[in-house]
Design a protein around this motif. Structure first.
Motif, short mmCIF file in Angstrom:
data_model
loop_
_atom_site.label_atom_id
_atom_site.label_comp_id
_atom_site.label_asym_id
_atom_site.label_seq_id
_atom_site.Cartn_x
_atom_site.Cartn_y
_atom_site.Cartn_z
N PRO A 41 80.16 23.33 113.13
CA PRO A 41 78.78 23.74 112.82
C PRO A 41 78.53 24.00 111.33
O PRO A 41 77.39 23.88 110.88
CB PRO A 41 78.60 25.03 113.64
CG PRO A 41 79.98 25.55 113.85
CD PRO A 41 80.86 24.34 113.95
N CYS A 42 79.56 24.38 110.59
CA CYS A 42 79.36 24.73 109.17
C CYS A 42 79.59 23.54 108.23
O CYS A 42 79.51 23.69 107.01
CB CYS A 42 80.28 25.88 108.78
SG CYS A 42 82.04 25.53 109.07
N LEU A 43 79.88 22.38 108.78
CA LEU A 43 80.12 21.18 107.96
C LEU A 43 78.79 20.71 107.37
O LEU A 43 77.87 20.37 108.09
CB LEU A 43 80.77 20.10 108.81
CG LEU A 43 81.05 18.75 108.14
CD1 LEU A 43 81.86 18.92 106.86
CD2 LEU A 43 81.77 17.82 109.10
N GLN A 44 78.72 20.69 106.05
CA GLN A 44 77.47 20.37 105.36
C GLN A 44 77.50 19.02 104.62
O GLN A 44 76.47 18.37 104.47
CB GLN A 44 77.13 21.47 104.35
CG GLN A 44 76.81 22.80 104.98
CD GLN A 44 75.52 22.77 105.75
OE1 GLN A 44 74.47 22.40 105.24
NE2 GLN A 44 75.58 23.12 107.03
N VAL A 45 78.68 18.64 104.13
CA VAL A 45 78.78 17.43 103.31
C VAL A 45 79.96 16.58 103.76
O VAL A 45 81.06 17.10 103.95
CB VAL A 45 78.94 17.78 101.81
CG1 VAL A 45 79.06 16.50 100.97
CG2 VAL A 45 77.78 18.63 101.31
N PHE A 46 79.71 15.28 103.93
CA PHE A 46 80.78 14.30 104.14
C PHE A 46 80.98 13.57 102.82
O PHE A 46 80.04 12.93 102.33
CB PHE A 46 80.40 13.27 105.20
CG PHE A 46 79.97 13.83 106.53
CD1 PHE A 46 80.91 14.16 107.50
CD2 PHE A 46 78.63 14.00 106.82
CE1 PHE A 46 80.51 14.65 108.74
CE2 PHE A 46 78.21 14.48 108.06
CZ PHE A 46 79.17 14.81 109.02
N VAL A 47 82.17 13.63 102.25
CA VAL A 47 82.49 12.81 101.08
C VAL A 47 83.37 11.66 101.57
O VAL A 47 84.55 11.84 101.86
CB VAL A 47 83.21 13.62 99.98
CG1 VAL A 47 83.51 12.73 98.78
CG2 VAL A 47 82.36 14.82 99.55
N ASN B 27 78.53 18.05 91.15
CA ASN B 27 77.10 18.33 91.13
C ASN B 27 76.42 17.87 92.42
O ASN B 27 75.54 18.56 92.95
CB ASN B 27 76.44 17.67 89.93
CG ASN B 27 76.78 18.36 88.62
OD1 ASN B 27 77.29 19.48 88.61
ND2 ASN B 27 76.53 17.69 87.51
N ALA B 28 76.82 16.72 92.92
CA ALA B 28 76.23 16.22 94.18
C ALA B 28 76.54 17.17 95.33
O ALA B 28 75.69 17.41 96.20
CB ALA B 28 76.76 14.82 94.48
N ILE B 29 77.75 17.71 95.33
CA ILE B 29 78.15 18.66 96.37
C ILE B 29 77.38 19.98 96.25
O ILE B 29 76.79 20.46 97.22
CB ILE B 29 79.67 18.92 96.31
CG1 ILE B 29 80.43 17.66 96.74
CG2 ILE B 29 80.06 20.11 97.19
CD1 ILE B 29 81.93 17.73 96.47
N THR B 30 77.38 20.55 95.06
CA THR B 30 76.78 21.88 94.89
C THR B 30 75.26 21.84 95.02
O THR B 30 74.66 22.80 95.52
CB THR B 30 77.17 22.51 93.54
OG1 THR B 30 76.82 21.61 92.47
CG2 THR B 30 78.66 22.79 93.49
N GLU B 31 74.64 20.74 94.62
CA GLU B 31 73.18 20.64 94.78
C GLU B 31 72.80 20.69 96.25
O GLU B 31 71.79 21.29 96.62
CB GLU B 31 72.67 19.35 94.14
CG GLU B 31 72.58 19.44 92.62
CD GLU B 31 72.29 18.09 91.99
OE1 GLU B 31 71.91 17.14 92.73
OE2 GLU B 31 72.44 17.97 90.76
N HIS B 32 73.60 20.06 97.09
CA HIS B 32 73.28 20.10 98.52
C HIS B 32 73.63 21.46 99.13
O HIS B 32 72.86 21.99 99.94
CB HIS B 32 74.03 18.99 99.28
CG HIS B 32 73.67 18.94 100.73
ND1 HIS B 32 72.48 18.41 101.17
CD2 HIS B 32 74.32 19.40 101.83
CE1 HIS B 32 72.42 18.53 102.49
NE2 HIS B 32 73.52 19.12 102.92
N LEU B 33 74.76 22.02 98.74
CA LEU B 33 75.18 23.30 99.33
C LEU B 33 74.29 24.46 98.91
O LEU B 33 73.93 25.31 99.73
CB LEU B 33 76.63 23.61 98.93
CG LEU B 33 77.74 22.73 99.47
CD1 LEU B 33 79.09 23.29 99.03
CD2 LEU B 33 77.69 22.63 100.98
N PHE B 34 73.95 24.48 97.63
CA PHE B 34 73.31 25.68 97.08
C PHE B 34 71.88 25.44 96.61
O PHE B 34 71.18 26.40 96.28
CB PHE B 34 74.15 26.22 95.92
CG PHE B 34 75.58 26.45 96.26
CD1 PHE B 34 75.95 27.25 97.33
CD2 PHE B 34 76.60 25.86 95.52
CE1 PHE B 34 77.28 27.46 97.66
CE2 PHE B 34 77.95 26.07 95.84
CZ PHE B 34 78.27 26.87 96.91
#
Length: 203
Positions: A114-120, A191-198
């Protein structure tokens, strides 16, 4: 914003023995030998954080790492997330029984966490059109929730000629292009990760 701390948390065989889903997670997945461990070590600036194996397909556990980001805000100086190193897929020399369990555990995590937010999704820049990677992309598109994001990161770009790299960038305008050797693309990926997370909490 930058990563200031990265530490190994635990390993799990499946979603059933994974840590409590109390933090946003970023899953790194790709074919065996795509350079996933090297990328994680370079991205976090920790040489031995993710263990790479000389035998592709040897790592069969889901590995969790706690990540601490430093912001420029005095009110919210740190933000936290969890990076998840998934077993490499597509390696033929493991037994059929093991491969079946392995794939089941991987898809269970990807579909149900449920907490999975980003697939790289890591792809070898020299072989961007492999059938197995297309299948993974199709699978991710089917299971992806509205709050999740897929990032395509192309590794080993230092092994490409400049005109081939230019063609790849035209073909994948939203892709991120990585060289662990030359440390290229790491800021773009972070940046791509943190922009989506935060979102707007990036300072």
């Amino acid at each position: 914003m930058k990563i200031v701390e990265a530490s190994f948390l635990t390993s799990a065989q499946s979603i059933n023995d994974s840590p409590s889903p109390d933090m946003a997670e970023v899953a790194f997945l790709g074919r065996s030998n795509v350079g996933k461990s090297s990328l994680l070590n370079t991205l976090t600036n920790r040489k031995g954080l993710a263990k790479s194996s000389s035998t592709p397909g040897k790592t069969q556990l889901i590995n969790y790492f706690d990540i601490k980001f430093k912001t420029k805000s005095e009110e919210l100086p740190y933000l936290f997330a969890r990076f998840v190193d998934l077993p490499g897929f597509g390696y033929a020399k493991v037994s059929k029984g093991l491969k079946k369990d392995w794939n089941k555990n991987l898809t269970g995590y990807l579909e149900q966490r449920p907490c999975l937010q980003v697939f790289v999704h890591l792809l070898d820049a020299r072989h961007p059109h492999l059938e197995i990677d297309k299948n993974v992309d199709e699978f991710l598109e089917v299971i992806k929730r509205g709050d999740q994001k897929i990032i395509h990161a192309f590794t080993k770009i230092d092994k490409l000629k400049q005109n081939d790299l230019a063609k790849l960038k035209r073909a994948y305008p939203e892709g991120i292009f990585i060289s662990n050797l030359k440390k290229r693309g790491m800021i773009d990926l972070q940046n791509a990760i943190t922009e989506h997370l935060f979102g707007n909490q990036i300072f």
